[in-house]
Write an enzyme that holds these catalytic residues in place. Structure first.
Site, PDB file in Angstrom:
ATOM      1  N   ASP A  34    -138.556  -1.124  44.597  1.00  0.00           N
ATOM      2  CA  ASP A  34    -139.652  -0.655  43.743  1.00  0.00           C
ATOM      3  C   ASP A  34    -139.472  -1.049  42.289  1.00  0.00           C
ATOM      4  O   ASP A  34    -140.012  -0.402  41.403  1.00  0.00           O
ATOM      5  CB  ASP A  34    -139.742   0.882  43.837  1.00  0.00           C
ATOM      6  CG  ASP A  34    -140.852   1.284  44.785  1.00  0.00           C
ATOM      7  OD1 ASP A  34    -141.729   0.445  45.039  1.00  0.00           O
ATOM      8  OD2 ASP A  34    -140.828   2.435  45.255  1.00  0.00           O
ATOM      9  N   HIS A 240    -119.812 -17.186  22.754  1.00  0.00           N
ATOM     10  CA  HIS A 240    -120.903 -16.342  23.226  1.00  0.00           C
ATOM     11  C   HIS A 240    -120.353 -15.114  23.953  1.00  0.00           C
ATOM     12  O   HIS A 240    -120.777 -14.767  25.054  1.00  0.00           O
ATOM     13  CB  HIS A 240    -121.874 -17.146  24.114  1.00  0.00           C
ATOM     14  CG  HIS A 240    -122.762 -18.048  23.315  1.00  0.00           C
ATOM     15  ND1 HIS A 240    -123.589 -18.986  23.878  1.00  0.00           N
ATOM     16  CD2 HIS A 240    -122.963 -18.144  21.982  1.00  0.00           C
ATOM     17  CE1 HIS A 240    -124.247 -19.628  22.918  1.00  0.00           C
ATOM     18  NE2 HIS A 240    -123.879 -19.134  21.766  1.00  0.00           N
ATOM     19  N   ASP A 257    -124.004 -11.968  16.154  1.00  0.00           N
ATOM     20  CA  ASP A 257    -124.952 -13.076  16.296  1.00  0.00           C
ATOM     21  C   ASP A 257    -126.115 -12.477  17.068  1.00  0.00           C
ATOM     22  O   ASP A 257    -125.951 -12.057  18.218  1.00  0.00           O
ATOM     23  CB  ASP A 257    -124.287 -14.237  17.050  1.00  0.00           C
ATOM     24  CG  ASP A 257    -125.186 -15.466  17.139  1.00  0.00           C
ATOM     25  OD1 ASP A 257    -126.400 -15.353  16.898  1.00  0.00           O
ATOM     26  OD2 ASP A 257    -124.661 -16.550  17.472  1.00  0.00           O
ATOM     27  N   ASP A 268    -132.619 -16.067  14.606  1.00  0.00           N
ATOM     28  CA  ASP A 268    -131.263 -16.311  15.116  1.00  0.00           C
ATOM     29  C   ASP A 268    -130.325 -16.267  13.912  1.00  0.00           C
ATOM     30  O   ASP A 268    -130.269 -17.215  13.123  1.00  0.00           O
ATOM     31  CB  ASP A 268    -131.209 -17.674  15.819  1.00  0.00           C
ATOM     32  CG  ASP A 268    -129.877 -17.910  16.519  1.00  0.00           C
ATOM     33  OD1 ASP A 268    -129.041 -16.981  16.561  1.00  0.00           O
ATOM     34  OD2 ASP A 268    -129.672 -19.034  17.031  1.00  0.00           O
ATOM     35  N   HIS A 337    -118.509 -26.014  18.161  1.00  0.00           N
ATOM     36  CA  HIS A 337    -119.929 -26.085  18.566  1.00  0.00           C
ATOM     37  C   HIS A 337    -120.679 -26.968  17.579  1.00  0.00           C
ATOM     38  O   HIS A 337    -120.073 -27.596  16.720  1.00  0.00           O
ATOM     39  CB  HIS A 337    -120.545 -24.682  18.652  1.00  0.00           C
ATOM     40  CG  HIS A 337    -120.406 -23.855  17.401  1.00  0.00           C
ATOM     41  ND1 HIS A 337    -121.261 -23.965  16.330  1.00  0.00           N
ATOM     42  CD2 HIS A 337    -119.503 -22.905  17.059  1.00  0.00           C
ATOM     43  CE1 HIS A 337    -120.904 -23.102  15.396  1.00  0.00           C
ATOM     44  NE2 HIS A 337    -119.824 -22.464  15.802  1.00  0.00           N
ATOM     45  N   HIS A 341    -129.701 -25.875  15.896  1.00  0.00           N
ATOM     46  CA  HIS A 341    -130.689 -26.241  16.919  1.00  0.00           C
ATOM     47  C   HIS A 341    -132.057 -25.837  16.413  1.00  0.00           C
ATOM     48  O   HIS A 341    -132.179 -25.087  15.446  1.00  0.00           O
ATOM     49  CB  HIS A 341    -130.363 -25.510  18.231  1.00  0.00           C
ATOM     50  CG  HIS A 341    -130.130 -24.022  18.035  1.00  0.00           C
ATOM     51  ND1 HIS A 341    -131.152 -23.111  18.011  1.00  0.00           N
ATOM     52  CD2 HIS A 341    -128.992 -23.306  17.789  1.00  0.00           C
ATOM     53  CE1 HIS A 341    -130.643 -21.900  17.798  1.00  0.00           C
ATOM     54  NE2 HIS A 341    -129.331 -21.984  17.647  1.00  0.00           N
ATOM     55  N   HIS A 348    -133.120 -21.469  21.463  1.00  0.00           N
ATOM     56  CA  HIS A 348    -132.790 -22.895  21.434  1.00  0.00           C
ATOM     57  C   HIS A 348    -134.102 -23.588  21.799  1.00  0.00           C
ATOM     58  O   HIS A 348    -134.420 -23.757  22.982  1.00  0.00           O
ATOM     59  CB  HIS A 348    -131.685 -23.227  22.425  1.00  0.00           C
ATOM     60  CG  HIS A 348    -130.357 -22.659  22.005  1.00  0.00           C
ATOM     61  ND1 HIS A 348    -129.172 -22.985  22.603  1.00  0.00           N
ATOM     62  CD2 HIS A 348    -130.017 -21.795  21.031  1.00  0.00           C
ATOM     63  CE1 HIS A 348    -128.167 -22.337  22.028  1.00  0.00           C
ATOM     64  NE2 HIS A 348    -128.667 -21.598  21.068  1.00  0.00           N
ATOM     65  N   GLU A 367    -125.564 -22.968  11.265  1.00  0.00           N
ATOM     66  CA  GLU A 367    -124.581 -21.995  11.733  1.00  0.00           C
ATOM     67  C   GLU A 367    -123.152 -22.531  11.837  1.00  0.00           C
ATOM     68  O   GLU A 367    -122.595 -22.611  12.932  1.00  0.00           O
ATOM     69  CB  GLU A 367    -125.018 -21.403  13.070  1.00  0.00           C
ATOM     70  CG  GLU A 367    -125.441 -22.413  14.140  1.00  0.00           C
ATOM     71  CD  GLU A 367    -125.871 -21.728  15.435  1.00  0.00           C
ATOM     72  OE1 GLU A 367    -125.080 -20.937  15.964  1.00  0.00           O
ATOM     73  OE2 GLU A 367    -126.984 -21.994  15.902  1.00  0.00           O
ATOM     74  N   TYR A 371    -113.032 -20.643  14.058  1.00  0.00           N
ATOM     75  CA  TYR A 371    -112.495 -19.714  15.056  1.00  0.00           C
ATOM     76  C   TYR A 371    -110.991 -19.952  15.165  1.00  0.00           C
ATOM     77  O   TYR A 371    -110.566 -21.020  15.607  1.00  0.00           O
ATOM     78  CB  TYR A 371    -113.213 -19.915  16.398  1.00  0.00           C
ATOM     79  CG  TYR A 371    -114.716 -19.918  16.197  1.00  0.00           C
ATOM     80  CD1 TYR A 371    -115.425 -18.725  16.117  1.00  0.00           C
ATOM     81  CD2 TYR A 371    -115.410 -21.121  15.995  1.00  0.00           C
ATOM     82  CE1 TYR A 371    -116.789 -18.721  15.869  1.00  0.00           C
ATOM     83  CE2 TYR A 371    -116.774 -21.126  15.743  1.00  0.00           C
ATOM     84  CZ  TYR A 371    -117.462 -19.921  15.676  1.00  0.00           C
ATOM     85  OH  TYR A 371    -118.804 -19.925  15.408  1.00  0.00           O
ATOM     86  N   ARG A 380    -118.663 -16.752  11.789  1.00  0.00           N
ATOM     87  CA  ARG A 380    -119.865 -17.590  11.863  1.00  0.00           C
ATOM     88  C   ARG A 380    -120.888 -16.998  10.905  1.00  0.00           C
ATOM     89  O   ARG A 380    -121.025 -15.767  10.825  1.00  0.00           O
ATOM     90  CB  ARG A 380    -120.410 -17.635  13.303  1.00  0.00           C
ATOM     91  CG  ARG A 380    -121.619 -18.526  13.451  1.00  0.00           C
ATOM     92  CD  ARG A 380    -121.867 -19.007  14.908  1.00  0.00           C
ATOM     93  NE  ARG A 380    -122.186 -17.971  15.861  1.00  0.00           N
ATOM     94  CZ  ARG A 380    -121.335 -17.487  16.765  1.00  0.00           C
ATOM     95  NH1 ARG A 380    -120.093 -17.955  16.840  1.00  0.00           N
ATOM     96  NH2 ARG A 380    -121.704 -16.543  17.604  1.00  0.00           N
ATOM     97  N   GLU A 382    -124.924 -17.644  10.064  1.00  0.00           N
ATOM     98  CA  GLU A 382    -126.066 -18.391  10.599  1.00  0.00           C
ATOM     99  C   GLU A 382    -127.358 -17.987   9.903  1.00  0.00           C
ATOM    100  O   GLU A 382    -127.729 -16.813   9.898  1.00  0.00           O
ATOM    101  CB  GLU A 382    -126.195 -18.137  12.117  1.00  0.00           C
ATOM    102  CG  GLU A 382    -127.366 -18.870  12.752  1.00  0.00           C
ATOM    103  CD  GLU A 382    -127.367 -18.754  14.283  1.00  0.00           C
ATOM    104  OE1 GLU A 382    -126.658 -17.885  14.829  1.00  0.00           O
ATOM    105  OE2 GLU A 382    -128.083 -19.548  14.918  1.00  0.00           O
TER     106      GLU A 382
HETATM  107  N1  GLY Z   1    -127.355 -17.155  19.241  1.00  0.00           N
HETATM  108  C1  GLY Z   1    -126.942 -18.344  19.844  1.00  0.00           C
HETATM  109  C2  GLY Z   1    -126.888 -19.408  18.878  1.00  0.00           C
HETATM  110  O1  GLY Z   1    -126.631 -19.153  17.732  1.00  0.00           O
HETATM  111  O2  GLY Z   1    -127.159 -20.527  19.153  1.00  0.00           O
HETATM  112 MN    MN Z   2    -127.061 -17.316  16.856  1.00  0.00          MN
HETATM  113 MN    MN Z   3    -128.143 -20.412  16.841  1.00  0.00          MN
END
Ligand code: GLY
Ligand code: MN
Ligand code: MN
Length: 413
Positions: A34, A240, A257, A268, A337, A341, A348, A367, A371, A380, A382
């Site tokens: 349900d 992540h 993040d 983001d 990384h 993006h 993304h 960003e 680390y 980080r 961003e």
């Molecule tokens: N929040 C995932 C990234 O920063 O791409």
């Molecule tokens: Mn992010």
């Molecule tokens: Mn991002």
């Protein structure tokens, strides 16, 4: 004429003659007897219609240069309306999407047969579909099932992926889209400040996640752009990290993040701050290198340069700076990384290559991070940048990021 109709007109202008394009909202996935999983509308369908409910299909047609569009929807169900709320009625669909016609879903097969027969005099039908398929573990999408079905019935149809046309459109944000992303960022700011003001050592990371969610609800936002990352100490070196279930200790840095959505558009944002409210000298030293990398990117982001170029700039910068603060390993050990993006309806967003030259109207993330697992430090920062004719505008400039400003804000807790 609303923006959704304008987008469809632009899409149809670019379609080949004697073709149709079909987009599906998607179907609800059942979780148990349900209960269904939360429904997320296909973003290309939403982009072209403004509609968010499951089970609808959009069909655009182009024959002899004449274009038209129509929606196929499920009939209104009185019983369902009493239990879980009603489906949209035809007049509501017409008002939101401004399509020429609204038909019942049961009429779609015959409509397709009809356009196929019409197309035979002109050398056959082309069908544009959103052929996104990410992994063999996912279910077949309605578009793929539709492609299989019509290929079986009408063996000479040509299937075309609508992705390139839509990507070009979605990459360049309109003023209203930029306003929505900016609003999502501002709502996110409220959530980040609530975290900064309420963090205490001994608290579980998930409480920080909850503080963020609560602050968003206070501003009328229930939908996060993606699952919040709330990581303290060494956990922040996992890119992540999603467990968000450990106790935060005094002296650790906390990395978040996260992002709100506003009318389907995403923010983001990442911020890193001390659990105690005060950075140690070492934390400050590393933090300021990341911040300098972020400023380097915003000073260079402009039309013509690519995300990949910006990333290389950061790698070169780190190569110079990291040995000065005692980080002697290869840069990619500390920064593994990319610099960013595209951002929009998807976190993304469309065009994941990073290789194409930036253009005015694109929104990208900025960003950089570092680390350092040995030291239990993950940082980080961003922000989200709007590319303009001259360079870029930092849409997140109102969310504090200087050491002194963060410490001052945290003093008010
Ligand atoms: N929040 C995932 C990234 O920063 O791409
Ligand atoms: Mn992010
Ligand atoms: Mn991002």
């Amino acid at each position: 004429m609303n923006e959704f109709k304008q987008r469809r007109d632009r899409f149809m202008e670019q379609m080949d003659d004697n073709s149709i394009a079909v987009f599906f909202a998607g179907e609800e996935l059942q979780k148990s007897e349900d209960e269904a999983y939360p429904f997320a509308v296909n973003h290309n369908f939403y982009y072209l219609t403004g509609l968010t409910k499951a089970g609808m299909s959009l069909v655009m047609t182009k024959f002899n240069g004449i274009t038209s569009d129509r929606m196929f929807i499920l009939p209104y169900d009185e019983l369902m309306a009493k239990w879980v709320g009603g489906r949209l009625k035809a007049d509501e669909v017409q008002r939101i999407a401004e399509v020429a016609m609204v038909n019942e879903a049961s009429e779609m097969d015959d409509f397709i047969a009809n356009v196929y027969n019409r197309s035979r005099s002109y050398g056959g039908l082309k069908v544009y579909l959103d052929l996104w398929y990410y992994s063999s573990k996912q279910q077949l999408t309605p578009a793929i099932l539709f492609a299989k079905k019509i290929k079986e019935l009408y063996v000479n149809v040509t299937i075309i992926d609508s992705y390139p046309l839509l990507t070009d459109m979605r990459l360049i944000k309109s003023e209203s889209e930029i306003a929505k992303i900016s609003k999502a960022i501002d709502i996110t700011r409220s959530g980040v400040y609530a975290m900064m003001k309420n963090v205490r050592h001994g608290m579980n990371e998930m409480v920080m996640e909850g503080i963020f969610a609560f602050a968003l609800c206070q501003r009328g936002c229930r939908e996060n752009a993606f699952p919040t990352i709330a990581a303290s100490g060494k956990r922040a070196t996992v890119l992540h990290y999603a467990d968000n279930d450990q106790i935060m200790e005094d002296g650790e840095l906390f990395l978040c993040d996260l992002g709100a959505t506003y009318d389907h558009y995403c923010a983001d944002i990442s911020r890193t701050f001390p659990v105690s409210g005060k950075f140690t000298d070492r934390q400050k030293e590393i933090y300021n290198v990341v911040l300098a990398a972020q400023k380097l990117v915003e000073n260079n982001a402009r039309p013509g340069i690519s995300i990949r170029d910006l990333n290389q700039m950061v790698i070169d910068f780190y190569q110079e700076e990291l040995p000065k603060i005692g980080l002697m390993k290869d840069v990619r050990e500390y920064y593994f990384h990319g610099i960013g993006h595209q951002l929009g309806l998807d976190v993304h967003d469309v065009d994941h290559t990073g290789q194409n030259p930036l253009k005015p109207g694109m929104v990208i993330t900025n960003e950089p991070g570092l680390y350092i697992a040995d030291e239990g430090i993950g940082i980080r920062i961003e922000n989200d940048l709007l590319i303009t004719e001259e360079g870029c505008i930092d849409l997140a400039k109102d969310i504090v990021r200087e050491v002194e400003d963060i410490e001052n804000l945290m003093k008010k807790k």
